[in-house]
Design an enzyme around this catalytic site. Sequence first.
Site, PDB file in Angstrom:
ATOM      1  N   CYS A 135     -75.015  -6.520   5.910  1.00 31.37           N
ATOM      2  CA  CYS A 135     -73.715  -6.774   6.520  1.00 31.37           C
ATOM      3  C   CYS A 135     -73.721  -6.007   7.822  1.00 31.37           C
ATOM      4  CB  CYS A 135     -72.647  -6.260   5.561  1.00 31.37           C
ATOM      5  SG  CYS A 135     -71.042  -6.083   6.299  1.00 31.37           S
ATOM      6  N   LYS A 166     -54.814 -10.679   4.360  1.00 30.70           N
ATOM      7  CA  LYS A 166     -56.112 -11.262   3.988  1.00 30.70           C
ATOM      8  C   LYS A 166     -56.680 -10.561   2.755  1.00 30.70           C
ATOM      9  CE  LYS A 166     -60.086  -9.961   6.189  1.00 30.70           C
ATOM     10  NZ  LYS A 166     -61.103  -9.565   5.206  1.00 30.70           N
ATOM     11  N   ASN A 167     -56.677  -9.233   2.786  1.00 34.21           N
ATOM     12  CA  ASN A 167     -57.346  -8.490   1.713  1.00 34.21           C
ATOM     13  C   ASN A 167     -56.568  -8.477   0.402  1.00 34.21           C
ATOM     14  OD1 ASN A 167     -59.440  -8.042   3.417  1.00 34.21           O
ATOM     15  ND2 ASN A 167     -59.086  -5.841   3.687  1.00 34.21           N
ATOM     16  N   ARG A 173     -61.801 -14.831  11.298  1.00 29.07           N
ATOM     17  CA  ARG A 173     -61.924 -14.540   9.865  1.00 29.07           C
ATOM     18  C   ARG A 173     -60.700 -13.780   9.373  1.00 29.07           C
ATOM     19  NH1 ARG A 173     -66.408 -10.962   8.460  1.00 29.07           N
ATOM     20  NH2 ARG A 173     -65.196 -11.103   6.572  1.00 29.07           N
ATOM     21  N   ARG A 232     -73.323  -1.687   2.272  1.00 29.83           N
ATOM     22  CA  ARG A 232     -72.325  -2.253   1.357  1.00 29.83           C
ATOM     23  C   ARG A 232     -72.914  -2.796   0.049  1.00 29.83           C
ATOM     24  NH1 ARG A 232     -67.855  -5.426   4.939  1.00 29.83           N
ATOM     25  NH2 ARG A 232     -66.408  -4.524   3.488  1.00 29.83           N
ATOM     26  N   ASP A 290     -60.422   0.024   8.673  1.00 26.70           N
ATOM     27  CA  ASP A 290     -60.160  -1.251   9.352  1.00 26.70           C
ATOM     28  C   ASP A 290     -59.284  -1.086  10.601  1.00 26.70           C
ATOM     29  OD1 ASP A 290     -61.712  -2.526   7.505  1.00 26.70           O
ATOM     30  OD2 ASP A 290     -60.068  -3.470   6.415  1.00 26.70           O
TER      31      ASP A 290
HETATM   32  C1  UD1 Z   1     -62.617  -3.571   1.361  1.00 24.41           C
HETATM   33  C2  UD1 Z   1     -61.923  -4.414   2.404  1.00 24.41           C
HETATM   34  C3  UD1 Z   1     -62.425  -4.045   3.794  1.00 24.41           C
HETATM   35  C4  UD1 Z   1     -62.293  -2.541   4.031  1.00 24.41           C
HETATM   36  C5  UD1 Z   1     -62.927  -1.759   2.883  1.00 24.41           C
HETATM   37  C6  UD1 Z   1     -62.684  -0.270   2.973  1.00 24.41           C
HETATM   38  C7  UD1 Z   1     -61.465  -6.443   1.176  1.00 24.41           C
HETATM   39  C8  UD1 Z   1     -61.752  -7.894   0.992  1.00 24.41           C
HETATM   40  N1  UD1 Z   1     -62.187  -5.814   2.118  1.00 24.41           N
HETATM   41  O1  UD1 Z   1     -64.014  -3.890   1.423  1.00 24.41           O
HETATM   42  O2  UD1 Z   1     -61.653  -4.752   4.752  1.00 24.41           O
HETATM   43  O3  UD1 Z   1     -62.955  -2.188   5.225  1.00 24.41           O
HETATM   44  O4  UD1 Z   1     -62.398  -2.199   1.620  1.00 24.41           O
HETATM   45  O5  UD1 Z   1     -61.352   0.001   3.021  1.00 24.41           O
HETATM   46  O6  UD1 Z   1     -60.578  -5.898   0.557  1.00 24.41           O
HETATM   47  N2  UD1 Z   1     -69.822   0.936  -2.050  1.00 24.41           N
HETATM   48  C9  UD1 Z   1     -70.927   1.256  -2.807  1.00 24.41           C
HETATM   49  N3  UD1 Z   1     -71.142   0.597  -3.980  1.00 24.41           N
HETATM   50  C10 UD1 Z   1     -70.312  -0.379  -4.437  1.00 24.41           C
HETATM   51  C11 UD1 Z   1     -69.173  -0.707  -3.665  1.00 24.41           C
HETATM   52  C12 UD1 Z   1     -68.959  -0.023  -2.483  1.00 24.41           C
HETATM   53  O7  UD1 Z   1     -71.715   2.139  -2.425  1.00 24.41           O
HETATM   54  O8  UD1 Z   1     -70.566  -0.944  -5.507  1.00 24.41           O
HETATM   55  C13 UD1 Z   1     -69.550   1.651  -0.774  1.00 24.41           C
HETATM   56  C14 UD1 Z   1     -69.577   0.748   0.439  1.00 24.41           C
HETATM   57  O9  UD1 Z   1     -70.885   0.576   0.926  1.00 24.41           O
HETATM   58  C15 UD1 Z   1     -68.686   1.513   1.407  1.00 24.41           C
HETATM   59  C16 UD1 Z   1     -67.652   2.151   0.487  1.00 24.41           C
HETATM   60  O10 UD1 Z   1     -68.230   2.137  -0.812  1.00 24.41           O
HETATM   61  O11 UD1 Z   1     -69.427   2.509   2.062  1.00 24.41           O
HETATM   62  C17 UD1 Z   1     -66.307   1.458   0.433  1.00 24.41           C
HETATM   63  O12 UD1 Z   1     -66.524   0.078   0.218  1.00 24.41           O
HETATM   64  P1  UD1 Z   1     -65.476  -0.854  -0.536  1.00 24.41           P
HETATM   65  O13 UD1 Z   1     -64.183  -0.154  -0.735  1.00 24.41           O
HETATM   66  O14 UD1 Z   1     -66.138  -1.436  -1.723  1.00 24.41           O
HETATM   67  O15 UD1 Z   1     -65.265  -2.003   0.558  1.00 24.41           O
HETATM   68  P2  UD1 Z   1     -64.975  -3.491   0.226  1.00 24.41           P
HETATM   69  O16 UD1 Z   1     -64.223  -3.555  -1.049  1.00 24.41           O
HETATM   70  O17 UD1 Z   1     -66.187  -4.308   0.404  1.00 24.41           O
END
Ligand code: UD1
Length: 417
Positions: free
Chosen positions: A117, A22-23, A397, A122, A305
Amino acid sequence: MDKLLIEGGIPLAGEVRISGAKNAALPILCAAILSDEPLRIANVPHLQDVTTMLGLLAQMGVAVSVDDKLGVKLNAAALNNPVAPYDLVKTMRASVLVLGPLIARRGEARVSLPGGCAIGLRPVDQHIKALQAMGATIEIEHGYMHARAPKLKGARIIMDLVTVTGTENIMMAAALAAGETIIENAAREPEVVDLANCLNAMGARVSGAGSDVIRITGVPRLKSASYRVMPDRIETGTFLAAVAATGGQVRLRETRGGILDAVLDKLREAGAQIEAATDSISLRMNGALRAVSLRTAPYPAFPTDMQAQFMALNSVARGTAQITETIFENRFMHVQELRRLGAQIEVEGNTAVVTGVDHLDGATVMATDLRASASLVLAGLIARGETTVERVYHLDRGYESIEEKLSRLGARIRRVR
Ligand code: UD1
């Protein structure tokens, strides 16, 4: 709303095929925006999040067709509406992945802010900061990010923290930018590598994906390509954990070692015998299940995850395990539900202490997010008697035909509509 009814206590055994990730599929679908030529993608999993993403792309003017083998063909030649509306973004945060490719291809994007969320705040500040460094102006108005940049310019970007979709968004934006972009403190997840490989198949110049420094030299345009999505390492890990926890044996096809080593190490520590090959992984449980402590962190460390599934596994293991969640601030919502089945879990801050009990007892539980749902299914498979998992739409999902696959391994599980 659908429910799953599970009659637990049966060791799982047999063989199952693992779906495409999925990711990896979600960002790769968004990569189609970058070109006016078709992108053919194979091994796309049949999941609600994929359907949502295809709907999002279609309303932008991307031509979408799906063949009977779930190959997807996308053509963004007629892309005319660079907007990701709130209704779609609120159901799937990964919708934010259209932001980078839209600005790169169209010079403009209007993408709804993801909002709250279930598993934490996030934010998307890192995506915004990096695009601004590449010359985009981004205004937040009426809950939307309105980004504009006639032509993005390469830049050196140091991410404040490791973000998976943030790294992917910037990689896609940089593919068509003028000059070189360097992403430092980049996410090293295998799905980032899969996206980079797809972009390179389309004619992009991306190097270093899989390390924490990724270099992208922009090219004027990307061309037609065919790409096959990698196996889902979280689905793989979830099935392995389910089999280990029920004391059975399994062979998982169309998946591989080398993408979830931290998870395999923990399963071995729990007492499983594992053989990982290039196209399959086999697991056999020998003797008692032992408690395993873990700490989630960005790849290659233990994935957030898989945290909830290991909570379920530990709930019936011998000994006490400490599970520390460092990625998301509110990712213990499964704890309350697991306790309803008899699990002994104490939470202090971002650490859960799980003391293994002799057995769990079936009950009705409610899924709260995708991976929490998976842990409840695992717990239901372990528990004595019947467990009902409500709000299964979370599970749909991210897990393709989960009840069919588990049934094939001998689980007594059925969906009630
Ligand atoms: C992706 C995965 C999700 C997984 C996560 C962490 C996808 C579609 N989803 O989510 O399944 O659980 O990685 O491995 O690939 N953060 C910030 N600012 C930002 C972006 C992120 O503070 O601009 C923080 C988030 O709140 C979180 C951490 O960074 O605490 C990691 O998040 P991130 O790696 O961005 O997760 P996703 O990419 O949303």
